[in-house]
Design a protein around this motif. Structure first.
Motif, PDB file in Angstrom:
ATOM      1  N   ASP A   7       0.814  -1.212   0.000  1.00 61.11           N
ATOM      2  CA  ASP A   7       0.000   0.000   0.000  1.00 61.11           C
ATOM      3  C   ASP A   7       0.849   1.264   0.000  1.00 61.11           C
ATOM      4  O   ASP A   7       0.537   2.242  -0.659  1.00 61.11           O
ATOM      5  N   GLN A   8       1.931   1.251   0.792  1.00 60.97           N
ATOM      6  CA  GLN A   8       2.797   2.433   0.862  1.00 60.97           C
ATOM      7  C   GLN A   8       3.897   2.362  -0.181  1.00 60.97           C
ATOM      8  O   GLN A   8       4.241   3.359  -0.789  1.00 60.97           O
ATOM      9  N   ASP A   9       4.457   1.156  -0.347  1.00 61.10           N
ATOM     10  CA  ASP A   9       5.502   0.907  -1.343  1.00 61.10           C
ATOM     11  C   ASP A   9       6.598   1.964  -1.320  1.00 61.10           C
ATOM     12  O   ASP A   9       6.907   2.587  -2.337  1.00 61.10           O
ATOM     13  N   GLY A  10       7.176   2.177  -0.163  1.00 59.12           N
ATOM     14  CA  GLY A  10       8.240   3.167  -0.003  1.00 59.12           C
ATOM     15  C   GLY A  10       9.548   2.705  -0.619  1.00 59.12           C
ATOM     16  O   GLY A  10       9.662   1.589  -1.122  1.00 59.12           O
ATOM     17  N   ALA A  11      10.523   3.605  -0.577  1.00 55.45           N
ATOM     18  CA  ALA A  11      11.855   3.264  -1.079  1.00 55.45           C
ATOM     19  C   ALA A  11      12.559   2.376  -0.062  1.00 55.45           C
ATOM     20  O   ALA A  11      12.307   2.470   1.137  1.00 55.45           O
ATOM     21  N   CYS A  12      13.402   1.500  -0.554  1.00 57.05           N
ATOM     22  CA  CYS A  12      14.139   0.643   0.367  1.00 57.05           C
ATOM     23  C   CYS A  12      15.492   0.248  -0.202  1.00 57.05           C
ATOM     24  O   CYS A  12      15.758   0.401  -1.394  1.00 57.05           O
ATOM     25  N   VAL A  13      16.333  -0.215   0.703  1.00 56.30           N
ATOM     26  CA  VAL A  13      17.568  -0.896   0.335  1.00 56.30           C
ATOM     27  C   VAL A  13      17.313  -2.371   0.610  1.00 56.30           C
ATOM     28  O   VAL A  13      16.710  -2.715   1.632  1.00 56.30           O
ATOM     29  N   LEU A  31      20.542  -3.972  -3.273  1.00 58.75           N
ATOM     30  CA  LEU A  31      19.552  -3.423  -4.190  1.00 58.75           C
ATOM     31  C   LEU A  31      19.012  -2.120  -3.612  1.00 58.75           C
ATOM     32  O   LEU A  31      18.996  -1.936  -2.395  1.00 58.75           O
ATOM     33  N   ARG A  32      18.551  -1.232  -4.499  1.00 58.02           N
ATOM     34  CA  ARG A  32      17.888  -0.020  -4.019  1.00 58.02           C
ATOM     35  C   ARG A  32      16.779   0.353  -4.983  1.00 58.02           C
ATOM     36  O   ARG A  32      16.994   0.382  -6.191  1.00 58.02           O
ATOM     37  N   GLY A  33      15.594   0.606  -4.428  1.00 60.47           N
ATOM     38  CA  GLY A  33      14.457   0.976  -5.285  1.00 60.47           C
ATOM     39  C   GLY A  33      13.157   0.891  -4.514  1.00 60.47           C
ATOM     40  O   GLY A  33      13.155   0.835  -3.280  1.00 60.47           O
ATOM     41  N   ARG A  34      12.050   0.906  -5.249  1.00 60.28           N
ATOM     42  CA  ARG A  34      10.728   0.738  -4.642  1.00 60.28           C
ATOM     43  C   ARG A  34      10.650  -0.629  -3.977  1.00 60.28           C
ATOM     44  O   ARG A  34      11.142  -1.616  -4.529  1.00 60.28           O
ATOM     45  N   ALA A  35       9.991  -0.680  -2.829  1.00 64.08           N
ATOM     46  CA  ALA A  35       9.896  -1.935  -2.076  1.00 64.08           C
ATOM     47  C   ALA A  35       9.353  -3.067  -2.951  1.00 64.08           C
ATOM     48  O   ALA A  35       9.861  -4.192  -2.911  1.00 64.08           O
ATOM     49  N   VAL A  50      12.020  -4.187  -5.642  1.00 60.13           N
ATOM     50  CA  VAL A  50      13.104  -4.942  -5.014  1.00 60.13           C
ATOM     51  C   VAL A  50      12.619  -6.360  -4.691  1.00 60.13           C
ATOM     52  O   VAL A  50      13.292  -7.354  -4.964  1.00 60.13           O
ATOM     53  N   GLN A  51      11.391  -6.428  -4.150  1.00 62.03           N
ATOM     54  CA  GLN A  51      10.803  -7.723  -3.797  1.00 62.03           C
ATOM     55  C   GLN A  51      10.626  -8.600  -5.040  1.00 62.03           C
ATOM     56  O   GLN A  51      11.001  -9.775  -5.049  1.00 62.03           O
ATOM     57  N   GLY A  89      17.915 -18.706  -0.807  1.00 54.22           N
ATOM     58  CA  GLY A  89      17.694 -17.303  -1.144  1.00 54.22           C
ATOM     59  C   GLY A  89      16.906 -16.586  -0.069  1.00 54.22           C
ATOM     60  O   GLY A  89      15.907 -17.107   0.440  1.00 54.22           O
ATOM     61  N   ARG A  90      17.369 -15.402   0.292  1.00 53.27           N
ATOM     62  CA  ARG A  90      16.697 -14.641   1.350  1.00 53.27           C
ATOM     63  C   ARG A  90      16.905 -13.149   1.096  1.00 53.27           C
ATOM     64  O   ARG A  90      18.002 -12.730   0.740  1.00 53.27           O
ATOM     65  N   LEU A  91      15.827 -12.391   1.247  1.00 51.05           N
ATOM     66  CA  LEU A  91      15.893 -10.936   1.060  1.00 51.05           C
ATOM     67  C   LEU A  91      15.613 -10.220   2.370  1.00 51.05           C
ATOM     68  O   LEU A  91      14.682 -10.575   3.087  1.00 51.05           O
TER      69      LEU A  91
END
Ligand code: NI
Length: 155
Positions: free
Chosen positions: A49-55, A103-107, A110-111, A126-128
């Motif tokens: 819903d928010q989909d903020g920026a993330c690393v 990685l850097r971008g929209r949540a 990235v997901q 694999g793990r994020l």
């Protein structure tokens, strides 16, 4: 400056919280509560819903003898060069490699990218891990050679 507030909890919950702190290695309640608050806010900020920026930190293991896998992984990273900041590669033994990708971008971007990598045949463990950012990547001016990025660093 810190803001202080008092929280009332029933005795059973307080005891459970103290036990939790001990298990996790916290030495005081304030730090434990701060981390719980940050965790809850991070979860919300990473929510679709928010989909903020993330690393994002994506880690996985693979066998480099696996047919075409190394080549396909490199192609995937190039295809998403806007998300992939850097990759650390370890030759674990004769067969296995471990990679950690920043990685850097929209949540959600990235997901989705991480899931596409993890689902490839031959990718194991694999793990994020996503860490929310306060600013969207596009709002974030590139770091110049002379700290010309418009904010003061904490002293
Ligand atoms: Ni390797």
């Amino acid at each position: 400056m810190s803001e202080r507030f008092t929280v009332s909890v029933e005795p059973g919950l307080a005891q459970e919280f103290d036990d939790f702190m001990k298990r996790k290695g916290y030495s005081n309640r304030s730090e434990a509560v701060r981390d719980l608050i940050r965790g809850a806010l991070a979860t919300e900020r990473l929510d679709p819903d928010q989909d903020g920026a993330c690393v994002g930190v994506l880690s996985y293991m693979y066998d480099h003898h696996e047919r075409e896998l190394s080549k396909r992984l490199t192609q995937a990273h190039h295809a998403h060069y806007n998300l992939t900041v850097t990759t650390l590669h370890m030759h674990l033994d004769h067969d296995l490699c471990v990679e950690s990708v920043l990685l850097r971008g929209r949540a959600s971007d990235v997901q989705a990218f991480a899931e596409s990598v993890v689902a490839r045949p031959g990718i194991r463990h694999g793990r994020l891990h996503r860490i929310p950012l306060e600013h969207a990547p596009e709002e974030r001016p590139a770091a110049g050679p002379h700290h010309g990025h418009g904010h003061e660093h904490d002293r």
